[in-house]
Scaffold this active site. Structure first.
Site, PDB file in Angstrom:
ATOM      1  NE  ARG A  29      -1.559   0.902   3.950  1.00 24.71           N
ATOM      2  CZ  ARG A  29      -0.821   1.819   4.582  1.00 24.71           C
ATOM      3  NH1 ARG A  29      -0.842   3.084   4.190  1.00 24.71           N
ATOM      4  NH2 ARG A  29      -0.060   1.476   5.603  1.00 24.71           N
ATOM      5  CD  GLU A  68       0.411   2.850  19.736  1.00 23.20           C
ATOM      6  OE1 GLU A  68       0.174   3.024  18.531  1.00 23.20           O
ATOM      7  OE2 GLU A  68       1.129   1.910  20.148  1.00 23.20           O
ATOM      8  CD1 TRP A  90      -0.598   6.450  16.895  1.00 30.37           C
ATOM      9  CD2 TRP A  90      -1.781   6.036  15.041  1.00 30.37           C
ATOM     10  NE1 TRP A  90      -1.063   5.157  16.979  1.00 30.37           N
ATOM     11  CE2 TRP A  90      -1.793   4.882  15.855  1.00 30.37           C
ATOM     12  CE3 TRP A  90      -2.464   6.013  13.813  1.00 30.37           C
ATOM     13  CZ2 TRP A  90      -2.455   3.712  15.484  1.00 30.37           C
ATOM     14  CZ3 TRP A  90      -3.127   4.860  13.453  1.00 30.37           C
ATOM     15  CH2 TRP A  90      -3.115   3.733  14.282  1.00 30.37           C
ATOM     16  CE1 TYR A 116      -4.852  -1.777  16.211  1.00 24.27           C
ATOM     17  CE2 TYR A 116      -4.205   0.468  15.686  1.00 24.27           C
ATOM     18  CZ  TYR A 116      -4.114  -0.892  15.441  1.00 24.27           C
ATOM     19  OH  TYR A 116      -3.305  -1.360  14.439  1.00 24.27           O
ATOM     20  NE  ARG A 156     -14.731 -23.437  25.144  1.00 20.50           N
ATOM     21  CZ  ARG A 156     -15.430 -24.278  25.902  1.00 20.50           C
ATOM     22  NH1 ARG A 156     -14.872 -24.819  26.976  1.00 20.50           N
ATOM     23  NH2 ARG A 156     -16.671 -24.586  25.600  1.00 20.50           N
ATOM     24  NE  ARG A 157     -18.728 -17.579  25.313  1.00 22.25           N
ATOM     25  CZ  ARG A 157     -19.999 -17.851  25.642  1.00 22.25           C
ATOM     26  NH1 ARG A 157     -20.957 -17.643  24.763  1.00 22.25           N
ATOM     27  NH2 ARG A 157     -20.292 -18.331  26.832  1.00 22.25           N
ATOM     28  CB  CYS A 176      -1.449  -3.695  12.138  1.00 22.46           C
ATOM     29  SG  CYS A 176      -1.257  -2.509  10.794  1.00 22.46           S
ATOM     30  NE  ARG A 205      -4.988  -5.156   9.049  1.00 30.44           N
ATOM     31  CZ  ARG A 205      -4.278  -4.417   8.197  1.00 30.44           C
ATOM     32  NH1 ARG A 205      -3.641  -4.996   7.188  1.00 30.44           N
ATOM     33  NH2 ARG A 205      -4.188  -3.106   8.357  1.00 30.44           N
ATOM     34  CB  SER A 206      -0.473  -5.849   8.382  1.00 28.93           C
ATOM     35  OG  SER A 206       0.569  -5.149   7.724  1.00 28.93           O
ATOM     36  CB  ALA A 207       3.751  -8.424  11.489  1.00 28.73           C
ATOM     37  CG  ASP A 208       7.200  -2.196  10.004  1.00 24.06           C
ATOM     38  OD1 ASP A 208       8.296  -2.760   9.796  1.00 24.06           O
ATOM     39  OD2 ASP A 208       7.093  -0.960  10.140  1.00 24.06           O
ATOM     40  CG  ASN A 216       2.770  -4.254  17.119  1.00 18.81           C
ATOM     41  OD1 ASN A 216       3.127  -4.522  15.971  1.00 18.81           O
ATOM     42  ND2 ASN A 216       2.138  -3.126  17.419  1.00 18.81           N
ATOM     43  CB  VAL A 247      11.743  -7.102   6.080  1.00 20.04           C
ATOM     44  CG1 VAL A 247      12.873  -6.093   5.921  1.00 20.04           C
ATOM     45  CG2 VAL A 247      11.939  -7.945   7.336  1.00 20.04           C
ATOM     46  CE1 TYR A 248       6.145  -1.116   4.082  1.00 21.26           C
ATOM     47  CE2 TYR A 248       6.403  -1.469   6.449  1.00 21.26           C
ATOM     48  CZ  TYR A 248       5.599  -1.218   5.351  1.00 21.26           C
ATOM     49  OH  TYR A 248       4.246  -1.067   5.513  1.00 21.26           O
TER      50      TYR A 248
END
Length: 304
Positions: A29, A68, A90, A116, A156-157, A176, A205-208, A216, A247-248
């Site tokens: 993106r 944060e 941000w 979030y 379990r919830r 993310c 879902r998305s990990a830099d 994180n 990895v960028y």
């Protein structure tokens, strides 16, 4: 006897090596380009004995992580609140230019939409803007998790979700780290005075891997310690499952330097006050991190 390679930080370093050596080159993106691996083995970090998995092979911005996290806990969605405290993480996603690019140009600069914290505290409420009062609106998932840990620990919830498909178009950036589940380990029958232990499994879902994941790991470790504090449990373990681990391409050189470094012992977390009883009681000065030894910072550019 444990070896140096038993240090839990090597899970993170080995994942970076694996991604850079075997990952696929993909567009993304931001236009920067990534090297990506899908669904690698999970990362597991002990939180026992007040351990805080704050990565040591480069200096991690602890104040930014804590501020944060407190911002999330209070349901805030205004990035200027963080920016005024010197936490600029941000700013790029809250700029007028970025918001206009997302079709959100009607919002003032810094209004990130229902990201979030809003989902944690007001899931399902209609979002107006970052200055509105949402008290009593939507589902307060964070308080529900705390209530279940205290009153129904085998449920379990016990789940905290930031992923709300209806609200994704309204967000400056979709979440993310999108969902976590808490698990209470009950004491053995023969040890009634032992505290229950609290573990957290987080899905991202998305990990830099260069910039985001060190934040994180520490953030969800701190959240687990916080919830343990207010529920009378002991923090036990953080497990993180990644989707797109990447990895960028402009981080490769910096990460190669980081991979040459040996981890140092993780620090310990201590609370500055004894009278913290509610999840909203925490303030920055409550977090006392002891014996944080680390290698120097390594500059990496954030892609927005």
């Amino acid at each position: 006897m444990t070896s140096a390679r038993d240090h839990e930080e090597y899970q993170y370093l080995d994942l970076i090596r694996r991604v850079m050596d075997t990952g696929e080159t993909r567009p993304d993106r931001t236009g920067t380009g990534t090297i990506s691996l899908f669904a690698p083995p999970n990362l597991r970090f002990s939180l026992a004995d007040s351990t805080l998995p704050l990565l040591t092979t480069k200096r991690t911005f602890l104040r930014g992580i804590v501020e944060e996290l407190l911002w999330f806990v209070h349901g805030c969605t205004d990035s200027t609140i963080l920016s005024k405290k010197g936490v600029k993480i941000w700013d790029g996603n809250g700029s007028k230019e970025f918001l206009e690019g997302r079709g959100l140009g009607h919002r003032r600069e810094g209004d990130l939409g229902p990201v979030y914290g809003f989902q944690w505290r007001h899931f399902g409420a209609e979002y107006a803007d970052c200055e509105s009062d949402y008290s009593g609106k939507g589902v307060d998932q964070l308080r529900e998790c705390i209530h279940k840990i205290k009153n129904n620990p085998t449920d379990r919830r016990i789940i905290l979700s930031a992923w709300n498909p209806k609200d994704i178009p309204l967000m400056a950036l979709p979440p993310c780290h999108m969902l976590c589940q808490f698990y209470v380990h009950l004491p053995p029958a023969g040890e009634p005075t032992r505290k229950p232990r609290l573990s957290c499994l987080m899905f991202q879902r998305s990990a830099d891997l260069g910039l985001g994941i060190p934040f994180n790991i520490a953030s969800y470790a701190l959240l687990t310690h916080m919830i343990a504090r207010v529920t009378g449990t002991e923090a036990h373990e953080l497990i993180i499952q990644l989707g797109d681990a990447h990895v960028y391409r402009d981080h490769v050189e910096a990460l190669e330097e980081q991979l040459k470094r040996d981890p140092k012992p993780f620090p310990k977390l201590r609370w500055a006050r004894d009278d913290i009883n509610d999840i909203e009681d925490f303030v920055y000065s409550d977090f006392v991190v002891e014996n944080y030894q680390c290698h120097p910072s390594i500059a990496m550019k954030m892609s927005v």
